[in-house]
Each structure stands twice: as structure tokens, then as C-alpha cells.
Design a protein around this motif. Structure first.
Motif, mmCIF file in Angstrom:
data_model
loop_
_atom_site.group_PDB
_atom_site.id
_atom_site.type_symbol
_atom_site.label_atom_id
_atom_site.label_comp_id
_atom_site.label_asym_id
_atom_site.label_seq_id
_atom_site.Cartn_x
_atom_site.Cartn_y
_atom_site.Cartn_z
ATOM 1 N N ARG A 431 -4.045 26.964 -32.704
ATOM 2 C CA ARG A 431 -4.641 28.308 -32.645
ATOM 3 C C ARG A 431 -6.131 28.291 -32.346
ATOM 4 N NH1 ARG A 431 -3.249 31.943 -35.838
ATOM 5 N NH2 ARG A 431 -1.487 30.979 -36.868
ATOM 6 N N THR A 432 -6.771 27.130 -32.436
ATOM 7 C CA THR A 432 -8.209 27.106 -32.132
ATOM 8 C C THR A 432 -8.477 26.923 -30.649
ATOM 9 O OG1 THR A 432 -8.346 24.713 -32.482
ATOM 10 C CG2 THR A 432 -8.741 26.101 -34.400
ATOM 11 N N LEU A 433 -7.435 26.753 -29.823
ATOM 12 C CA LEU A 433 -7.668 26.543 -28.397
ATOM 13 C C LEU A 433 -7.812 27.859 -27.654
ATOM 14 C CD1 LEU A 433 -6.616 23.711 -29.217
ATOM 15 C CD2 LEU A 433 -5.586 23.582 -26.971
ATOM 16 N N SER A 434 -8.514 27.804 -26.525
ATOM 17 C CA SER A 434 -8.645 29.016 -25.717
ATOM 18 C C SER A 434 -7.308 29.291 -25.030
ATOM 19 C CB SER A 434 -9.742 28.836 -24.679
ATOM 20 O OG SER A 434 -9.273 28.047 -23.615
ATOM 21 N N GLY A 435 -7.153 30.545 -24.604
ATOM 22 C CA GLY A 435 -5.871 30.986 -24.041
ATOM 23 C C GLY A 435 -5.338 30.079 -22.945
#
Ligand SMILES: Nc1ncnc2c1ncn2[C@@H]1O[C@H](COP(=O)(O)OP(=O)(O)OP(=O)(O)O)[C@@H](O)[C@H]1O
Ligand SMILES: [Mg+2]
Lengths: 537, 314
Positions: A431-435
Motif C-alpha cells: 500500500r505504500t507504493l504509487s499507483g
């Protein structure tokens, strides 16, 4: 509302000037002679998440009536920067000036009070509540009882002014994505936003809906609203924006007025190298690896969304399935993935029928599945990147019955390097990654397993041009290895760039299939709007 | 069997139903308020016990029943604030925190009680609330005596049902609470403070739970026993699910439970030849059966159990 704005603009105090930036503002035939003062100035912004530097020394400004596009690769820090402006994140360093006055936002509440509105990359709606409830929440103005009548009047007036038609009483979950997008924009306008941030609003829109959105944006800008527009589609940026700011690795690396740049240069600035503009070279197709015959699938409302559909995809070919969203793409993909049980019809993979509603059989039979909704069906957001990368194949990473952490780690390192997945280490929660990087995880997992059949639904939605180039290359590579690929996409450019044959889905049926060599965009466009060959008829 | 149909039997049954339902209504409403904001408060059983204890001791020492009720509400607020600290501020697991609070307050209630009264042979008692007959209404035949000759706290509980309903569905606060419980990110982006809403809902819910406990020692009975609450907290949680997070339907569930409870007492008194444990189990068994049917189409608040923090994406 508009009358108050004019007086407000006169009342602002003189801001610090930065001549270099001023010169690049497009000279528009507006009432003011000189270049107007910036509405927003962000200075020397820095933001880090643990070890990741998301923004560094960013200076960003925005003038009244201006549409400014923010470009940058996936993970460049666009969303983070805008979240800082919206008061959602606090910057580690730097300052923000609104109308020349220094502000410090502790939460979006403060930003809203400064008339900033933001449409987030991922929707912020409550599906079970109505449009009206979603719009009015949090904007009571100190009242205790809900005044739905007044709210409705205000909403309807806004809808009339900006052409954002949605039924105020419809529960949000019943709306198509384009409708939900409108609700998001209405939400911002309802709070009298004069500075509007749109984070990849067009990623989920069909071409026609995008055009509607642009009309709305132009009306807003003409009324003096300032707009930040984030998109990965360069032609959209060229069409709608006045000025373009390019972020790379958290730093602003270029700034151009749209009149003095072109798509080519922008792509170059973003990615740092020339794009090859890959188009598939047609190949000889082999045996049919994926055959869908007489498939009928119902949607969530119990209506037939896919109707008696038959389609073959052969080894070594890409079949592009074009169509405006909501014509059965999602239901078809779900049925192919085994997530939805069709009411009738069969799906045959490499000669053997796939059991209905059984996703595991797809994995076992080497179907690469790239789902449309990466947040819910593609990934486990709370698991680490490395775990997500072995999700369907963790059986292959076992040693004496236990997960072989070392092998999983190596596997992850390899893929992250190959696919350029930017993350705070392989153990970082997804969830910490960019889209865009989230999408790369899915692609890496699915395409690296040497699939026989690939079903890709909107595989490049939300990706930057560099990443798209890469993904397209990978899909073609899989094809060249002999995979049969079904590409479901709303992006005609993508369809034309990759497909050997193009099929058009309209109201759950195949309108027509054409060889790419002989197909024209006009013809496909007609099919997409439900018109069969006019000349032949 | 004639006996069962008689008017006095019916009046008694309905009156008992109201009494039995009241603590569960308090608990259910308090729990609905917390859960609608996204926090499952499993501390409810312990909070009700603390309410029962602190209400009882306060009344015992001051002689004032309403002061006792206030003390029960206060103890509920304090424990709920502890719950808020653990789950909202620190973002810990709601299950673990809630159960922890129940265990903690069960021990604490007994400890304070012992400290205050020692362990006498005959436990001390207070003069409990007396029934108040509402003018005019209480003279309606059969129903008047059952519904309108009750303890003040019974009336309070039944008044709170529409109050909570209006709060949730007709006020700006209610919309904010529901949004926080469904999508805290959405609430945050329109300027609603998620931690504040959750903390306030927990606190107000805790107050209701505390009063529900005090009803047991100040009206239903007149003394404090360690098992006075006897699982009513857990039943309240079941009623929240039964009522699909709606105050009116949740309270209706509490009433049905109260009716069953009152009925089984009467069956026991009739001397039916079966072990009384069976009767005791009856309402609980039926609750489970009802839940199986209802919870299939339940629509729990989407963000229930999920901690929210801004820097963490999601
Ligand atoms: N809440 C967070 N916690 C940890 N890291 C984060 C968080 N938000 C963003 N990041 C990291 O900060 C960097 C910038 O992310 P951001 O979402 O701003 O990118 P973006 O330019 O919007 O990309 P995209 O085009 O894919 O949406 C990324 O490396 C991302 O992993
Ligand atoms: Mg982004």
C-alpha cells in the motif's frame, strides 16, 4: 459566488515575485494587462516517507484561471506534492503561500477553508450513501440538522452551471466510474473550491467522458478557477493545459508553456530518453489457445452484460478488445478469470474446458491474469511487495514444506529490477507504493510466469509513458513466446499499437472483428458507438 | 395454559420484557454509536460491569440514585476513552483492546467493590428506583401497566432510540459519523477529524453502556454481584448485528430478547418439568438462530475494525 472572487483577487497582498516563472505564463486575452499574481506558491517543499524522498526542493506556483499540468513518472511524487497542498500531508520543509499569504495546513479542513479542492487518484466516496450525502458531508457550516433541501438546490445549480449531470438521490455504488468522478468534482465545487486539484481524473474515463470533463474544466478556468491537472496522457495535457510542470524523482526538472513544447519533448523530459513508439509487427498466428464460445454473463444487477459472445485467440497473437467502458468488459474479464459464473457458454484453454468460477484452474493452466481493479482483485495491499510477487505461485517457493524466504526474496529482487518497480525495499507493504508501481507488481507476477494465455484488462491504466512502453514491450514479448493475449482496453492507441486483430465490444456483443492492417480508427470508433458499417449496409 | 392467556400474566410478561430489554437497549445503542464510527468496542461487557459497580457504590455512599447513574456514565466514558487511546490514537487491534478492557474492568470492578465494602456475609443493598406511572397513559388497560408504569431509566432508554436514529440519519454529525465508519479517508478529505469523531462516539457510547450497567444494580436489583451483567454486553453486540447497525432495529432485537427472557422466567415459575438451564439458554439459542438468518445480508460499516492513519496509504 463568482462576484466575490473578483473582489478577493484585488484584495490580495503583493506576493514575492519570481520573474523566471512569470515569463512562462501563457499570455491570455484576459482582463488584466500584466501577468496576475500567483494564487498558490509552494516553496522549497521537501517530503520524505521513512527512507523515500517523495519531494525535494519543489517550487510550484499557480495563477488564477490557469490550468497547469503536472507530469512525471510513476512514483515521481505528484500525488504527494498535491496532498501537501491539500493539507493531507505535512511537508517536512518548505512553505505554502495562498494569495501571497503564508499558510500552514494541519488538515484538509484548513485547505478547504482556503478554497482548495482535490479529486484524489483513488475515489473518496462512500458507495452505500447517496450522491447528495457524499457531497454535503462535512460542509454543514455549523448547522446541526441536515438541510437536504438547500443542499439539493445548491447542487443542482452547480450541475447546471458546469454540466455535471448525476442523479442526486442515486446511491453512489450504482453509478458508473465516470459518474463517480463527477460526484468527486461536485464535492470540491460544492465547497466553493477556486483551486482545483485533479489527480489522474482521466485514467478511468472513456474518451467521450474525458471530453465532457475538459468542457467542465474550461468553464471553470474561464471563471477564474485555477486547476492542477495530473495525467499520464500527453495529448490530453497538450489539449487542456496552459503550462506543464514535470517532476522527476521528486524534483521539478522542467517547466514549459504548452505553446512552446510538444508531446515528444514532454515524453523525453519525463522518461529521460527518446521513446521508440513501439508498434507490433504482425505475426503468423498458431492454434487457438483461448476459445470463448456462446458466453453469457450477468452483471451485479442481474442483467445480461455479456451476450452470447464467441471469440478465439490464437497462439502468438494479440486480440485487442476495444469498447467504451460498461459494455461488458468487466463481466467478461471476471468470467475469464473465474471470478464470475457465466449463465451459459464455455471457455476453453489449450483444448480443455475451464471449470466455471474456479480461479485456481486458471493459475494451474497458466493463464496470466491482469485484472482491471488492481487495488482489490490484483493485490493484497497489506502484504509486502515480495509476497505479492509470488502470490499465485508460492507453491514453487517451498523448502521442506515451509516458504523459502530466501528464494522469494531473490525472486522479488530480480523482478523489481526487471520491471523497474520503485518501492522502499522488497519488504515494503504494497500500500505504500504509487499507483503505477502497484500495476507493475501485477504485470511482473503474471508475465514472468511464462503464461500460455494472457488476459489483460486495462493493463496500462494509470501508468506513465515510460512504463507503458515497457509494459507493451513485455506483452509483445509474451506474444512472441507464443502466448495468446486478449487485451481489453478502452485506449484506442493502445489497441492499435499492440493488436494483431481488433474486436469491438458493444452492449455485451462483438460488433465486429478486423485485422489491424485493414482497420481504421474511424471504423473502430463507429463500432464502439454501436454503428455497424454504414457503407456495407 | 389458561394461565398464560390471562390479562395479569400478559401485563406481567410485557412489563418484565421492558425491564429485561432496558440494559440491552442501552448497550446496543452505545455499541451502535461506536461501530458506526468504525470501532468495535468489545470492552462493553466490562464497561457495563464497571457502570453497575460504580453506580451502586456511589448511591450506597451518597444515597442519591441519579448521582449513581451519573457516576456509571462517567466510568463508562473513562473506560471508553482508554479504548479510544488504544485503538484510535495508537491504532492497535480493536479485538484485543476490547477484550483487554473487559478483562481489566471486571477485575477492577471487583477490586474496588471489595475495597469499599469488604466481604460481608450479607452484601449491602440500596433503595432502588421505584416505578413511575405516567399520568393518563398508565391507565390504559393491560398495556398501561406494562409500558407506562416503569422505572425512569426505562423511559430514558426508549427515548434514546429515536434520538439516536435522528442523530445518525438527520443531522450533519450523524452523516459525519457514518462517513467516518464507512470511509475514513473520505471523511478526512472533507475536513472531518477521524480521531475526534471516533473518540467522541466511543465516549458517548461508553456512557450509555455504563448507564445500562447501573440499571441492573439500581433498578433491576438493589445490590452488586460480580455476575450482574451476565453476558448482556455480548448480547448487545449480537443485537447490533441483528439490527444491521440501525438503532430502531437493534432495539427491536433487544425487546425480542427481553420478551424471551421474561417468558423463560415465567415458564420456570410454571414448574414445567425440564432442567431450568434449558430455559436460561433459550433466549441465547434463539439469538444465535436469528443471527444466522439476519447476518447473511448484513452491511457492517466498511471501515469497522480498520485503524486510520494519514501517512499510511489505503
Ligand atoms: N503514505 C506513504 N507511505 C510511504 N511511501 C509513500 C507514501 N505515499 C507515497 N509514497 C512514496 O513516495 C513516492 C511518490 O509517490 P506518489 O504517490 O506521490 O507518486 P505519483 O507521482 O503520484 O505516482 P503515480 O503516477 O504512480 O500516481 C513513491 O515512491 C511512493 O512509494
Ligand atoms: Mg499519483
Amino acid at each position: 459566488m463568482p462576484t466575490t472572487v473578483m473582489t478577493e483577487r484585488i484584495a490580495v497582498r503583493s506576493p514575492q515575485k519570481s520573474p523566471a516563472v512569470r515569463a512562462s505564463f501563457p499570455v491570455k486575452a484576459r482582463e488584466q494587462e500584466q501577468v496576475p499574481e500567483p494564487v498558490v506558491e509552494m516553496r522549497a517543499i521537501r517530503k520524505t516517507f521513512l527512507d523515500v524522498v517523495a519531494n525535494e526542493r519543489v517550487n510550484f506556483s499557480l495563477r488564477p484561471g490557469e490550468i497547469c499540468a503536472l507530469l512525471g513518472e510513476n512514483g515521481a511524487g505528484k500525488t504527494t506534492l498535491m496532498n501537501i497542498l491539500f493539507g493531507y500531508y505535512a511537508a517536512d520543509e518548505g512553505e505554502i503561500l495562498i494569495h501571497g499569504k503564508k499558510v500552514s495546513f494541519a488538515s484538509p479542513r484548513d485547505a478547504i477553508a482556503c478554497r482548495i479542492g482535490m479529486v484524489h487518484q483513488h475515489f473518496t466516496l462512500v458507495p452505500s450513501q447517496t450522491v447528495l450525502e457524499n457531497v454535503v458531508v462535512g460542509s454543514s457550516g455549523g448547522r446541526f440538522f441536515l438541510d437536504m433541501k438547500r443542499a439539493r438546490e445548491k447542487l443542482c445549480a452547480l450541475q447546471k452551471r458546469f454540466g455535471l449531470a448525476v442523479d442526486p438521490d442515486a446511491p453512489v455504488w450504482t453509478l458508473p466510474i465516470g459518474g463517480q468522478q463527477k460526484v468527486e468534482i461536485l464535492k470540491a465545487l460544492y465547497r466553493d473550491a477556486r483551486i482545483l486539484i485533479l489527480d489522474e481524473p482521466t485514467a478511468v474515463l472513456a474518451p467521450l467522458e474525458t471530453r465532457e470533463l475538459f468542457d467542465t474544466l474550461r468553464t471553470l478556468a474561464a471563471e477564474g478557477c485555477s486547476i492542477v491537472f495530473i495525467s499520464h496522457k500527453l495529448y490530453e495535457v497538450m489539449e487542456i493545459a496552459h503550462r506543464v510542470v514535470v517532476l522527476a524523482k521528486g524534483v521539478i526538472c522542467a517547466e514549459r508553456s504548452v505553446s512552446e513544447t510538444d508531446e515528444r519533448e514532454l515524453a523525453n523530459l519525463m522518461v529521460g530518453h527518446e521513446l521508440a513508439g513501439k508498434t507490433a509487427t504482425a505475426r503468423k498466428a498458431g492454434a487457438a489457445l483461448l476459445s470463448v464460445s456462446r458466453l453469457t454473463v450477468r452483471n451485479d444487477k442481474g442483467l445480461d452484460a455479456v451476450k452470447d459472445l464467441s471469440l478465439d485467440v490464437h497462439s502468438g497473437e494479440v486480440v485487442g478488445l476495444a469498447g467504451v467502458s460498461g459494455n461488458g468488459q468487466m463481466e467478461l474479464a471476471d468470467a475469464l478469470f473465474g471470478l464470475r459464473v457465466p449463465t451459459s457458454g464455455t471457455i476453453v484453454l489449450d483444448g480443455a474446458a475451464l471449470p466455471d468460477g474456479n480461479p485456481k484452474s486458471r493459475v494451474d493452466r497458466h493463464m496470466g491474469r491482469i485484472p482491471e481493479d488492481r487495488m482489490t482483485t490484483g493485490l493484497m495491499l497489506d502484504l509486502s511487495v515480495e509476497d505479492n510477487l509470488v502470490m499465485e505461485h508460492h507453491g514453487d517457493f517451498r523448502r521442506s514444506g515451509m516458504l523459502d524466504r530466501e528464494a522469494i526474496g531473490d525472486h522479488a529482487e530480480g523482478l523489481m529490477c526487471d520491471f523497474g518497480i520503485k518501492a522502499d525495499g522488497r519488504r515494503a507493504p504494497a500500500r505504500t507504493l504509487s499507483g503505477g508501481n502497484l500495476q507493475k507488481i501485477i504485470l511482473a507476477r503474471e508475465l514472468s510466469a511464462d503464461p500460455k494465455v494472457v488476459v489483460a484488462a486495462q493493463p496500462t491504466r494509470g501508468l506513465d509513458v515510460g512504463a507503458i512502453e515497457y509494459v507493451h514491450g513485455r506483452i509483445l514479448e509474451a506474444r512472441d513466446r507464443g502466448a495468446a493475449t486478449l487485451l481489453i482496453s478502452e485506449d484506442l492507441d493502445e489497441i492499435f499499437a499492440l493488436s494483431d486483430r481488433i474486436a469491438v465490444l458493444y452492449e455485451g456483443r462483438i460488433m465486429g472483428i478486423a485485422d489491424r492492417k485493414y482497420a481504421t480508427k474511424e471504423q473502430i470508433g463507429l463500432w464502439m458507438s454501436g454503428i455497424r458499417d454504414v457503407l456495407c449496409a | 395454559m389458561d394461565h398464560i392467556l390471562s390479562a395479569t400474566f400478559l401485563t406481567g410478561l410485557l412489563a418484565a420484557m421492558m425491564r429485561m430489554a432496558t440494559p440491552i437497549i442501552f448497550g446496543t445503542l452505545g455499541e451502535i454509536l461506536s461501530e458506526r464510527a468504525g470501532v468495535l468496542n468489545l470492552g462493553i461487557e466490562g464497561i457495563m460491569l464497571m457502570g453497575a459497580m460504580s453506580g451502586f457504590l456511589t448511591t450506597l455512599h451518597t444515597g442519591s440514585l441519579w448521582l449513581g447513574v451519573a457516576a456509571a456514565a462517567l466510568s463508562g466514558v473513562l473506560l471508553a476513552l482508554l479504548m479510544a487511546l488504544l485503538t484510535v490514537t495508537l491504532g492497535l487491534s480493536q479485538h484485543v483492546s476490547g477484550l483487554g478492557i473487559t478483562l481489566f474492568s471486571t477485575g477492577l470492578a471487583m477490586f474496588i467493590y471489595r475495597l469499599s465494602v469488604g466481604s460481608p456475609v450479607n452484601p449491602p443493598t440500596v433503595t432502588p428506583f421505584t416505578q413511575v406511572a405516567l399520568p393518563a397513559l398508565s391507565s390504559i388497560p393491560i398495556l398501561g401497566e406494562a409500558f407506562f408504569t416503569q422505572y425512569a431509566l426505562v423511559y430514558v432508554a426508549f427515548l434514546l432510540i429515536p434520538v439516536l436514529w435522528v442523530l445518525l440519519y438527520r443531522t450533519t454529525w450523524g452523516l459525519a459519523i457514518r462517513t467516518v465508519g464507512e470511509n475514513p479517508f473520505a471523511a478526512d478529505t472533507v475536513g472531518i477529524s477521524v480521531p475526534l469523531v471516533r473518540t467522541l462516539c466511543l465516549a458517548a457510547g461508553g456512557a450509555l453502556m455504563g448507564v445500562g450497567g447501573a440499571f441492573l444494580t439500581l433498578a433491576h436489583q438493589n445490590m452488586f454481584l460480580i455476575d450482574v451483567v451476565g453476558g448482556r454486553g455480548w448480547i448487545s453486540i449480537a443485537m447490533v448485528i441483528f439490527g444491521n447497525w440501525d438503532p430502531v432495529r437493534g432495539a427491536a432485537g433487544a425487546l425480542i430478547f427481553g420478551l424471551l427472557d421474561a417468558f423463560q422466567l415465567r415458564l420456570q415459575a410454571l414448574g414445567v418439568d425440564l432442567p431450568f438451564h434449558l430455559f436460561l439458554a433459550l433466549p441465547y439459542v434463539l439469538t444465535v438462530v436469528a443471527l444466522v438468518g439476519v447476518s447473511r445480508k448484513s452491511s457492517a460499516p466498511a471501515a469497522l475494525l480498520k485503524p486510520y492513519r494519514r501517512e499510511e496509504k489505503g
